[in-house]
Design an enzyme around this catalytic site. Structure first.
Site, PDB file in Angstrom:
ATOM      1  N   PHE A  92       1.286   6.286 -10.369  1.00 54.84           N
ATOM      2  CA  PHE A  92       2.207   5.332  -9.746  1.00 54.84           C
ATOM      3  C   PHE A  92       3.489   6.004  -9.240  1.00 54.84           C
ATOM      4  CE2 PHE A  92       0.960   0.820  -9.696  1.00 54.84           C
ATOM      5  CZ  PHE A  92      -0.357   1.040 -10.009  1.00 54.84           C
ATOM      6  N   LEU A  93       3.333   7.226  -8.772  1.00 52.78           N
ATOM      7  CA  LEU A  93       4.460   7.933  -8.153  1.00 52.78           C
ATOM      8  C   LEU A  93       4.093   8.321  -6.721  1.00 52.78           C
ATOM      9  CD1 LEU A  93       6.009  10.302 -10.857  1.00 52.78           C
ATOM     10  CD2 LEU A  93       6.952   8.189  -9.923  1.00 52.78           C
ATOM     11  N   LYS A 124       2.903  -9.145 -19.863  1.00 58.58           N
ATOM     12  CA  LYS A 124       2.352  -9.034 -18.515  1.00 58.58           C
ATOM     13  C   LYS A 124       3.439  -8.773 -17.469  1.00 58.58           C
ATOM     14  CE  LYS A 124      -0.105  -9.246 -14.904  1.00 58.58           C
ATOM     15  NZ  LYS A 124      -1.152 -10.088 -14.447  1.00 58.58           N
ATOM     16  N   GLU A 162      -7.121  -4.769  -8.716  1.00 60.57           N
ATOM     17  CA  GLU A 162      -8.158  -4.970  -7.714  1.00 60.57           C
ATOM     18  C   GLU A 162      -8.824  -3.631  -7.410  1.00 60.57           C
ATOM     19  OE1 GLU A 162      -7.138  -7.413  -4.390  1.00 60.57           O
ATOM     20  OE2 GLU A 162      -5.934  -8.750  -5.633  1.00 60.57           O
ATOM     21  N   CYS A 193       0.337  -9.772  -6.900  1.00 59.16           N
ATOM     22  CA  CYS A 193       0.982  -9.739  -8.227  1.00 59.16           C
ATOM     23  C   CYS A 193       2.380  -9.135  -8.234  1.00 59.16           C
ATOM     24  CB  CYS A 193       0.096  -8.989  -9.214  1.00 59.16           C
ATOM     25  SG  CYS A 193      -1.429  -9.875  -9.543  1.00 59.16           S
ATOM     26  N   LYS A 226     -16.342 -23.007  -2.881  1.00 61.04           N
ATOM     27  CA  LYS A 226     -16.281 -21.766  -3.652  1.00 61.04           C
ATOM     28  C   LYS A 226     -17.319 -21.784  -4.777  1.00 61.04           C
ATOM     29  CE  LYS A 226     -12.038 -20.024  -4.400  1.00 61.04           C
ATOM     30  NZ  LYS A 226     -10.753 -19.992  -5.096  1.00 61.04           N
ATOM     31  N   ALA A 256       4.656   7.894  -3.141  1.00 61.06           N
ATOM     32  CA  ALA A 256       5.612   7.305  -2.193  1.00 61.06           C
ATOM     33  C   ALA A 256       4.891   6.906  -0.922  1.00 61.06           C
ATOM     34  CB  ALA A 256       6.711   8.318  -1.880  1.00 61.06           C
ATOM     35  N   ARG A 284      -2.651 -10.148   0.903  1.00 62.37           N
ATOM     36  CA  ARG A 284      -1.445 -10.867   0.475  1.00 62.37           C
ATOM     37  C   ARG A 284      -0.273  -9.883   0.366  1.00 62.37           C
ATOM     38  NH1 ARG A 284      -3.326 -13.718  -4.862  1.00 62.37           N
ATOM     39  NH2 ARG A 284      -4.637 -11.873  -4.881  1.00 62.37           N
ATOM     40  N   THR A 320      -0.636 -18.780  -9.911  1.00 59.09           N
ATOM     41  CA  THR A 320       0.765 -19.168 -10.142  1.00 59.09           C
ATOM     42  C   THR A 320       1.596 -18.524  -9.033  1.00 59.09           C
ATOM     43  OG1 THR A 320       0.936 -17.285 -11.670  1.00 59.09           O
ATOM     44  CG2 THR A 320       0.606 -19.447 -12.655  1.00 59.09           C
TER      45      THR A 320
HETATM   46  C1  UDX Z   1      -1.314  -4.865 -10.329  1.00 58.40           C
HETATM   47  C2  UDX Z   1      -1.301  -4.219 -11.715  1.00 58.40           C
HETATM   48  O1  UDX Z   1      -1.615  -2.838 -11.595  1.00 58.40           O
HETATM   49  C3  UDX Z   1      -2.282  -4.923 -12.629  1.00 58.40           C
HETATM   50  O2  UDX Z   1      -2.230  -4.376 -13.937  1.00 58.40           O
HETATM   51  C4  UDX Z   1      -1.920  -6.406 -12.676  1.00 58.40           C
HETATM   52  O3  UDX Z   1      -2.854  -7.110 -13.479  1.00 58.40           O
HETATM   53  C5  UDX Z   1      -1.902  -6.990 -11.276  1.00 58.40           C
HETATM   54  O4  UDX Z   1      -1.019  -6.248 -10.442  1.00 58.40           O
HETATM   55  P1  UDX Z   1      -2.957  -4.722  -8.229  1.00 58.40           P
HETATM   56  O5  UDX Z   1      -2.103  -5.780  -7.588  1.00 58.40           O
HETATM   57  O6  UDX Z   1      -4.443  -4.816  -8.130  1.00 58.40           O
HETATM   58  O7  UDX Z   1      -2.606  -4.648  -9.808  1.00 58.40           O
HETATM   59  O8  UDX Z   1      -2.541  -3.340  -7.578  1.00 58.40           O
HETATM   60  P2  UDX Z   1      -1.958  -1.930  -8.018  1.00 58.40           P
HETATM   61  O9  UDX Z   1      -3.037  -0.953  -8.086  1.00 58.40           O
HETATM   62  O10 UDX Z   1      -1.067  -2.049  -9.200  1.00 58.40           O
HETATM   63  O11 UDX Z   1      -1.091  -1.577  -6.733  1.00 58.40           O
HETATM   64  C6  UDX Z   1      -0.028  -2.451  -6.339  1.00 58.40           C
HETATM   65  C7  UDX Z   1       0.607  -1.949  -5.069  1.00 58.40           C
HETATM   66  O12 UDX Z   1       1.367  -0.798  -5.332  1.00 58.40           O
HETATM   67  C8  UDX Z   1      -0.360  -1.588  -3.938  1.00 58.40           C
HETATM   68  O13 UDX Z   1       0.153  -2.086  -2.721  1.00 58.40           O
HETATM   69  C9  UDX Z   1      -0.359  -0.076  -3.944  1.00 58.40           C
HETATM   70  O14 UDX Z   1      -0.650   0.464  -2.687  1.00 58.40           O
HETATM   71  C10 UDX Z   1       1.062   0.212  -4.371  1.00 58.40           C
HETATM   72  N1  UDX Z   1       1.241   1.528  -5.007  1.00 58.40           N
HETATM   73  C11 UDX Z   1       0.605   1.814  -6.181  1.00 58.40           C
HETATM   74  C12 UDX Z   1       2.089   2.439  -4.419  1.00 58.40           C
HETATM   75  O15 UDX Z   1       2.680   2.191  -3.368  1.00 58.40           O
HETATM   76  N2  UDX Z   1       2.265   3.658  -5.043  1.00 58.40           N
HETATM   77  C13 UDX Z   1       1.645   3.984  -6.205  1.00 58.40           C
HETATM   78  O16 UDX Z   1       1.870   5.083  -6.707  1.00 58.40           O
HETATM   79  C14 UDX Z   1       0.788   3.023  -6.787  1.00 58.40           C
END
Ligand code: UDX
Length: 464
Positions: free
Chosen positions: A273-274, A228, A170, A284, A49, A276, A361, A100
């Protein structure tokens, strides 16, 4: 940002930084801090890496990051190393960015990589420095890290420890480092606070140059650690809330997309984040809500987070719900063991846990693809970026090199990750390739009216 040379930070006196662990988190931070003018070394025990990064190749997909990697290697501000003595001598501030993961035999976080990184670094330190944790950890970890440091580093060096959580998403990680919506630092002393202030001066100066401000919150250790996991628990809860509403809409004949839009107009709720769909995955949210519950139980406040168990269950239920929709569209009955889909061909579009990432993942899309294949269907999976990783996790699935190859002669198409390539594809054109025009929109991301007009039988998640 403009060119590295034009950075508002170049020339300024800054602490020298090291990042231990050059996975997604550490590599992104190392590269972005070099971009802000800091001198940086990224460290990892993984020789391959480090060699790839030192050659300007990013071992994962993240928009915009590889250019920054190359530019900062060329500028000489950024190096990569597998030598602990070198980084111990170099760094004023050492960030712990190792993974982790969930423990193999439980819900808690596996801290063995943190332990190895802190111990190895401490044994090599020869001057005063600050060790800052960035990895997501159970509350209380910082005190344990302090003990590791005092056991392994000479006491007269006065090594200090702090915690500063990351909130990278991401696909947006470069901006999340350069333009964060907040910085949280958990410290015990003025010296640690000043060091972290100097470390983040680049971020603060960039914000000022762009007419923004970034709140910098100074907290105690426990609060910094909890911020966090609390943030991720809240995001996971919001997603599971709307997926629970989708379950109700499905039987009551409502439309969860309209419902989300309507409640989201209330600024107390908000519309982010709503969405469905098939639920959350990734490296994470799933593991963090489990580790948070495990830690709360250890602390004797398990009841306070029992709802997170429900959040997890709602999320996992999204996957069999896609199966039911698929069976319904294909005219197959679902028994207690799920539907029998033998003799059908299904195209699964998407393998990554979200678009603009190659990360599979805990990806709901890949899990559903495996369930469909287990039910007897001939499944073809296509993903714009995640194929290589998907093959490693689910080697038995069949992968198609292009979208058209995946859907050719399919009896059903399941869109399970909302990549632009799928959202923007033409349902009329796709309709000429499939055996039957049936689509499950597992992310509610398609223009349903347009698809139906093009002759497709359409099913969304939580939509009548
Ligand atoms: C998340 C947190 O957003 C970030 O702040 C933290 O540091 C790491 O975890 P990430 O894992 O990159 O980031 O993805 P995120 O954009 O949060 O989406 C997480 C999952 O939720 C994805 O599978 C996404 O498809 C899903 N999701 C997100 C939904 O199903 N509906 C939504 O409305 C938003």
């Amino acid at each position: 940002m403009g060119s590295a040379a034009a950075s508002p930070l170049s020339g300024a006196k800054r602490p020298r930084l090291t990042f231990l662990g050059t996975g997604y988190l550490g590599a992104t931070y190392a590269i972005c801090f070099a971009e802000m003018g800091y001198r940086v070394i990224g460290f990892d025990v993984d020789v391959d890496k480090i060699a790839r990064l030192a050659n300007g190749t990013l071992p994962f997909h993240e928009p915009g990051l590889e250019n920054l990697l190359r530019r900062n290697l060329a500028a000489g501000r950024l190096q990569f190393s597998t030598n602990l003595a070198q980084i111990a001598e170099f760094g004023d501030v050492h960030f712990i960015c190792v993974g982790t993961p969930q423990q193999a035999d439980g819900m808690g976080a596996d801290l063995s990589y943190v332990e190895a990184a802190v111990t190895g670094l401490s044994q090599n330190l020869t001057r005063k420095a600050l060790i800052v944790g960035k990895s997501t950890v159970p509350v209380g970890t910082v005190e344990w890290v302090e003990q590791l440091v005092s056991k392994n580093a000479p006491a007269d060096l006065g090594i200090e420890v702090a915690w500063s959580p990351e909130f990278l998403q991401e696909g947006f990680a470069v901006d999340d480092v350069l333009r964060p919506n907040r910085i949280v630092i958990g410290v015990k002393t003025e010296w640690a606070k000043d060091m972290l202030h100097a470390t983040h001066k680049g971020v603060l100066d960039l914000a000022a140059a762009e007419g923004r401000t970034v709140p910098l919150m100074v907290t105690d250790f426990a609060t910094a650690e909890l911020v966090k996991v609390a943030a991720n628990a809240f995001l996971a809860t919001k997603i599971s809330f709307i997926n629970a509403m989708a379950e109700v809409c499905e039987v009551a004949g409502g439309d969860v997309v309209q419902l989300a839009q309507a409640i989201g107009y209330d600024p107390r709720i908000g519309n982010r984040f709503l969405q469905a769909g098939v639920g959350f995955g990734g490296g994470c949210l799933p593991k963090d809500i489990r580790a948070f519950q495990a830690r709360a139980q250890e602390l004797g406040v398990g009841d306070a987070l029992r709802f997170l168990h429900e959040v997890d269950l709602i999320n996992l239920r999204c996957r069999p719900r896609v199966m039911r929709l698929a069976a319904e569209l294909l005219g197959r009955r679902s028994g207690p063991a799920g539907p029998d889909l033998s003799g059908t061909r299904i195209a699964v579009l998407g393998a990554t846990f979200k678009p603009n990432s190659d990360d599979v993942r805990d990806a709901p899309a890949l899990a559903v693809a495996a369930l469909l294949a287990k039910s007897g269907s001939d499944v073809r999976v296509y993903d714009p970026q995640g194929m290589e990783n998907a093959r490693m996790v689910q080697p038995k699935l069949t992968y198609a090199p292009t979208l058209n190859d995946a859907i050719r002669s399919a009896d059903l198409v399941c869109v399970l990750t909302e990549w632009a390539e799928f959202r923007e594809s033409d349902p009329y054109v796709l309709g000429t390739l499939v055996a039957s025009r049936r689509v499950v929109d597992g992310r509610n991301c398609l223009d349903s009216a347009r698809w139906m007009k093009a002759g497709w039988q359409y099913r969304g998640m939580g939509r009548s």
